[in-house]
Design a protein around this motif. Structure first.
Motif, PDB file in Angstrom:
ATOM      1  N   THR A  33       0.874  -1.174   0.000  1.00 36.40           N
ATOM      2  CA  THR A  33       0.000   0.000   0.000  1.00 36.40           C
ATOM      3  C   THR A  33       0.909   1.221   0.000  1.00 36.40           C
ATOM      4  O   THR A  33       1.750   1.371   0.892  1.00 36.40           O
ATOM      5  CB  THR A  33      -0.913   0.028   1.239  1.00 36.40           C
ATOM      6  OG1 THR A  33      -1.691  -1.172   1.255  1.00 36.40           O
ATOM      7  CG2 THR A  33      -1.829   1.241   1.215  1.00 36.40           C
ATOM      8  N   ILE A  34       0.736   2.059  -1.010  1.00 35.95           N
ATOM      9  CA  ILE A  34       1.599   3.241  -1.145  1.00 35.95           C
ATOM     10  C   ILE A  34       0.700   4.475  -1.197  1.00 35.95           C
ATOM     11  O   ILE A  34      -0.240   4.543  -1.994  1.00 35.95           O
ATOM     12  CB  ILE A  34       2.477   3.151  -2.406  1.00 35.95           C
ATOM     13  CG1 ILE A  34       3.292   1.843  -2.377  1.00 35.95           C
ATOM     14  CG2 ILE A  34       3.389   4.368  -2.511  1.00 35.95           C
ATOM     15  CD1 ILE A  34       4.068   1.566  -3.646  1.00 35.95           C
ATOM     16  N   VAL A  35       0.984   5.432  -0.326  1.00 35.84           N
ATOM     17  CA  VAL A  35       0.195   6.664  -0.257  1.00 35.84           C
ATOM     18  C   VAL A  35       1.106   7.831  -0.636  1.00 35.84           C
ATOM     19  O   VAL A  35       2.205   7.974  -0.084  1.00 35.84           O
ATOM     20  CB  VAL A  35      -0.400   6.883   1.147  1.00 35.84           C
ATOM     21  CG1 VAL A  35      -1.312   8.105   1.152  1.00 35.84           C
ATOM     22  CG2 VAL A  35      -1.156   5.648   1.627  1.00 35.84           C
ATOM     23  N   PHE A  36       0.635   8.640  -1.568  1.00 37.13           N
ATOM     24  CA  PHE A  36       1.373   9.803  -2.063  1.00 37.13           C
ATOM     25  C   PHE A  36       0.675  11.069  -1.575  1.00 37.13           C
ATOM     26  O   PHE A  36      -0.551  11.161  -1.630  1.00 37.13           O
ATOM     27  CB  PHE A  36       1.385   9.816  -3.593  1.00 37.13           C
ATOM     28  CG  PHE A  36       1.982   8.588  -4.207  1.00 37.13           C
ATOM     29  CD1 PHE A  36       3.313   8.565  -4.581  1.00 37.13           C
ATOM     30  CD2 PHE A  36       1.212   7.446  -4.432  1.00 37.13           C
ATOM     31  CE1 PHE A  36       3.868   7.435  -5.157  1.00 37.13           C
ATOM     32  CE2 PHE A  36       1.768   6.316  -5.003  1.00 37.13           C
ATOM     33  CZ  PHE A  36       3.097   6.305  -5.364  1.00 37.13           C
ATOM     34  N   TYR A  37       1.460  12.058  -1.140  1.00 38.58           N
ATOM     35  CA  TYR A  37       0.922  13.330  -0.663  1.00 38.58           C
ATOM     36  C   TYR A  37       1.626  14.473  -1.395  1.00 38.58           C
ATOM     37  O   TYR A  37       2.840  14.419  -1.597  1.00 38.58           O
ATOM     38  CB  TYR A  37       1.183  13.511   0.840  1.00 38.58           C
ATOM     39  CG  TYR A  37       0.609  12.437   1.718  1.00 38.58           C
ATOM     40  CD1 TYR A  37      -0.645  12.589   2.283  1.00 38.58           C
ATOM     41  CD2 TYR A  37       1.339  11.280   2.004  1.00 38.58           C
ATOM     42  CE1 TYR A  37      -1.171  11.596   3.122  1.00 38.58           C
ATOM     43  CE2 TYR A  37       0.816  10.293   2.833  1.00 38.58           C
ATOM     44  CZ  TYR A  37      -0.436  10.462   3.384  1.00 38.58           C
ATOM     45  OH  TYR A  37      -0.945   9.488   4.203  1.00 38.58           O
ATOM     46  N   GLY A  38       0.866  15.508  -1.746  1.00 38.90           N
ATOM     47  CA  GLY A  38       1.484  16.665  -2.384  1.00 38.90           C
ATOM     48  C   GLY A  38       0.449  17.668  -2.844  1.00 38.90           C
ATOM     49  O   GLY A  38      -0.691  17.681  -2.367  1.00 38.90           O
ATOM     50  N   ASN A  39       0.864  18.510  -3.802  1.00 36.56           N
ATOM     51  CA  ASN A  39       0.008  19.532  -4.385  1.00 36.56           C
ATOM     52  C   ASN A  39       0.167  19.536  -5.900  1.00 36.56           C
ATOM     53  O   ASN A  39       1.268  19.311  -6.407  1.00 36.56           O
ATOM     54  CB  ASN A  39       0.389  20.938  -3.879  1.00 36.56           C
ATOM     55  CG  ASN A  39       0.117  21.111  -2.425  1.00 36.56           C
ATOM     56  OD1 ASN A  39       0.867  20.625  -1.585  1.00 36.56           O
ATOM     57  ND2 ASN A  39      -0.952  21.803  -2.109  1.00 36.56           N
ATOM     58  N   LYS A  40      -0.930  19.837  -6.583  1.00 35.97           N
ATOM     59  CA  LYS A  40      -0.857  20.049  -8.028  1.00 35.97           C
ATOM     60  C   LYS A  40       0.004  21.286  -8.289  1.00 35.97           C
ATOM     61  O   LYS A  40       0.033  22.219  -7.478  1.00 35.97           O
ATOM     62  CB  LYS A  40      -2.233  20.341  -8.613  1.00 35.97           C
ATOM     63  CG  LYS A  40      -3.222  19.218  -8.540  1.00 35.97           C
ATOM     64  CD  LYS A  40      -4.541  19.697  -9.142  1.00 35.97           C
ATOM     65  CE  LYS A  40      -5.596  18.643  -9.156  1.00 35.97           C
ATOM     66  NZ  LYS A  40      -6.836  19.114  -9.802  1.00 35.97           N
ATOM     67  N   LEU A  41       0.676  21.325  -9.426  1.00 43.77           N
ATOM     68  CA  LEU A  41       1.411  22.531  -9.810  1.00 43.77           C
ATOM     69  C   LEU A  41       0.523  23.501 -10.577  1.00 43.77           C
ATOM     70  O   LEU A  41       0.793  24.695 -10.610  1.00 43.77           O
ATOM     71  CB  LEU A  41       2.628  22.177 -10.674  1.00 43.77           C
ATOM     72  CG  LEU A  41       3.781  21.482  -9.966  1.00 43.77           C
ATOM     73  CD1 LEU A  41       4.926  21.237 -10.947  1.00 43.77           C
ATOM     74  CD2 LEU A  41       4.278  22.292  -8.780  1.00 43.77           C
ATOM     75  N   ASP A  42      -0.532  22.994 -11.213  1.00 39.13           N
ATOM     76  CA  ASP A  42      -1.390  23.834 -12.053  1.00 39.13           C
ATOM     77  C   ASP A  42      -2.709  24.137 -11.362  1.00 39.13           C
ATOM     78  O   ASP A  42      -3.031  23.577 -10.317  1.00 39.13           O
ATOM     79  CB  ASP A  42      -1.649  23.133 -13.394  1.00 39.13           C
ATOM     80  CG  ASP A  42      -0.371  22.972 -14.210  1.00 39.13           C
ATOM     81  OD1 ASP A  42       0.484  23.865 -14.135  1.00 39.13           O
ATOM     82  OD2 ASP A  42      -0.245  21.960 -14.917  1.00 39.13           O
ATOM     83  N   GLY A  43      -3.477  25.012 -11.982  1.00 35.96           N
ATOM     84  CA  GLY A  43      -4.781  25.384 -11.437  1.00 35.96           C
ATOM     85  C   GLY A  43      -4.632  26.035 -10.080  1.00 35.96           C
ATOM     86  O   GLY A  43      -3.771  26.892  -9.880  1.00 35.96           O
ATOM     87  N   ARG A  44      -5.443  25.623  -9.132  1.00 39.44           N
ATOM     88  CA  ARG A  44      -5.399  26.194  -7.780  1.00 39.44           C
ATOM     89  C   ARG A  44      -4.396  25.481  -6.880  1.00 39.44           C
ATOM     90  O   ARG A  44      -4.386  25.665  -5.672  1.00 39.44           O
ATOM     91  CB  ARG A  44      -6.787  26.156  -7.149  1.00 39.44           C
ATOM     92  CG  ARG A  44      -7.728  27.149  -7.796  1.00 39.44           C
ATOM     93  CD  ARG A  44      -8.916  27.500  -6.934  1.00 39.44           C
ATOM     94  NE  ARG A  44      -9.562  28.651  -7.504  1.00 39.44           N
ATOM     95  CZ  ARG A  44     -10.287  28.640  -8.608  1.00 39.44           C
ATOM     96  NH1 ARG A  44     -10.497  27.512  -9.238  1.00 39.44           N
ATOM     97  NH2 ARG A  44     -10.813  29.741  -9.082  1.00 39.44           N
ATOM     98  N   GLN A  45      -3.594  24.618  -7.461  1.00 38.69           N
ATOM     99  CA  GLN A  45      -2.523  23.909  -6.747  1.00 38.69           C
ATOM    100  C   GLN A  45      -3.070  23.156  -5.531  1.00 38.69           C
ATOM    101  O   GLN A  45      -2.505  23.180  -4.450  1.00 38.69           O
ATOM    102  CB  GLN A  45      -1.413  24.885  -6.361  1.00 38.69           C
ATOM    103  CG  GLN A  45      -0.840  25.577  -7.582  1.00 38.69           C
ATOM    104  CD  GLN A  45       0.182  26.635  -7.250  1.00 38.69           C
ATOM    105  OE1 GLN A  45       0.333  27.051  -6.119  1.00 38.69           O
ATOM    106  NE2 GLN A  45       0.881  27.075  -8.272  1.00 38.69           N
ATOM    107  N   GLN A  46      -4.173  22.453  -5.767  1.00 33.87           N
ATOM    108  CA  GLN A  46      -4.848  21.732  -4.697  1.00 33.87           C
ATOM    109  C   GLN A  46      -3.990  20.605  -4.142  1.00 33.87           C
ATOM    110  O   GLN A  46      -3.203  19.997  -4.856  1.00 33.87           O
ATOM    111  CB  GLN A  46      -6.160  21.146  -5.228  1.00 33.87           C
ATOM    112  CG  GLN A  46      -7.152  22.210  -5.640  1.00 33.87           C
ATOM    113  CD  GLN A  46      -8.217  21.635  -6.556  1.00 33.87           C
ATOM    114  OE1 GLN A  46      -7.932  20.935  -7.506  1.00 33.87           O
ATOM    115  NE2 GLN A  46      -9.462  21.959  -6.259  1.00 33.87           N
ATOM    116  N   GLU A  47      -4.198  20.340  -2.849  1.00 37.01           N
ATOM    117  CA  GLU A  47      -3.531  19.213  -2.217  1.00 37.01           C
ATOM    118  C   GLU A  47      -4.103  17.911  -2.766  1.00 37.01           C
ATOM    119  O   GLU A  47      -5.257  17.859  -3.190  1.00 37.01           O
ATOM    120  CB  GLU A  47      -3.761  19.239  -0.710  1.00 37.01           C
ATOM    121  CG  GLU A  47      -3.050  20.350  -0.003  1.00 37.01           C
ATOM    122  CD  GLU A  47      -3.258  20.283   1.512  1.00 37.01           C
ATOM    123  OE1 GLU A  47      -4.048  19.440   2.001  1.00 37.01           O
ATOM    124  OE2 GLU A  47      -2.625  21.087   2.203  1.00 37.01           O
TER     125      GLU A  47
END
Length: 163
Positions: A139-153
């Motif tokens: 089980t692999i969980v990735f966390y971050g933010n988009k670079l485009d648009g509103r840069q949502q988590e």
């Protein structure tokens, strides 16, 4: 939004913030265009001797949800190498993996410093190496933010089988 293109009845007038002067009173269609957002058209009425301010325009973010593809190889040292490719540019904060159960022993969480604070552009392949190859369901969980648009988590959970 800053830097959105502004069109007045279909004619380009510049980018936001934008002031358009000397308009004849009447109704106008104002369209805002910005990459990664849906074009938005607003009808507005202009009256003689008055200033019309349009400062509460909301553009809808149309960037897709973040997704990641996973593959793996075993290197010459017998280590498991995961390879990740995101479907868009991301600011990658962290990865958490849960290894499969071994010999009846429960799997365990591994909180990794891998990728902390890194920008991964679209199409960039990232590698993460685990000390040994362990077959089974990870089980692999990735966390971050988009670079485009509103840069949502984002938080993406993937179940990946190593064979």
């Amino acid at each position: 939004p800053t830097s959105a293109e502004v069109f007045l009845d279909g004619d380009f007038k510049g980018k936001t913030p934008q002031t358009i002067e000397n308009l004849i009173p009447g109704e106008y269609q104002v369209t805002f265009k910005l990459e990664h957002f849906a074009d938005t058209t607003v009808a507005t009425q202009i009256f003689a001797g008055e200033t019309t301010i349009m400062d509460e325009i909301f553009l809808r973010d149309i960037t897709p949800d973040v997704d990641v593809s996973i593959s793996d190889i075993e290197n010459n040292n017998g280590q498991l190498v995961f390879k990740f490719i995101f479907n868009q540019g991301v600011f990658f904060e962290k990865l958490q993996a849960t290894k499969p159960k071994e010999n009846g022993e429960p799997g365990g969480d591994i909180l990794l410093p891998f990728g902390i604070g890194q920008i991964f552009p679209f199409g960039h392949e990232a590698d993460w190496t685990y000390a040994e190859k362990i077959n089974g369901f990870w089980t692999i969980v990735f966390y971050g933010n988009k670079l485009d648009g509103r840069q949502q988590e984002f938080e993406i959970t993937k179940i990946y089988q190593v064979q």
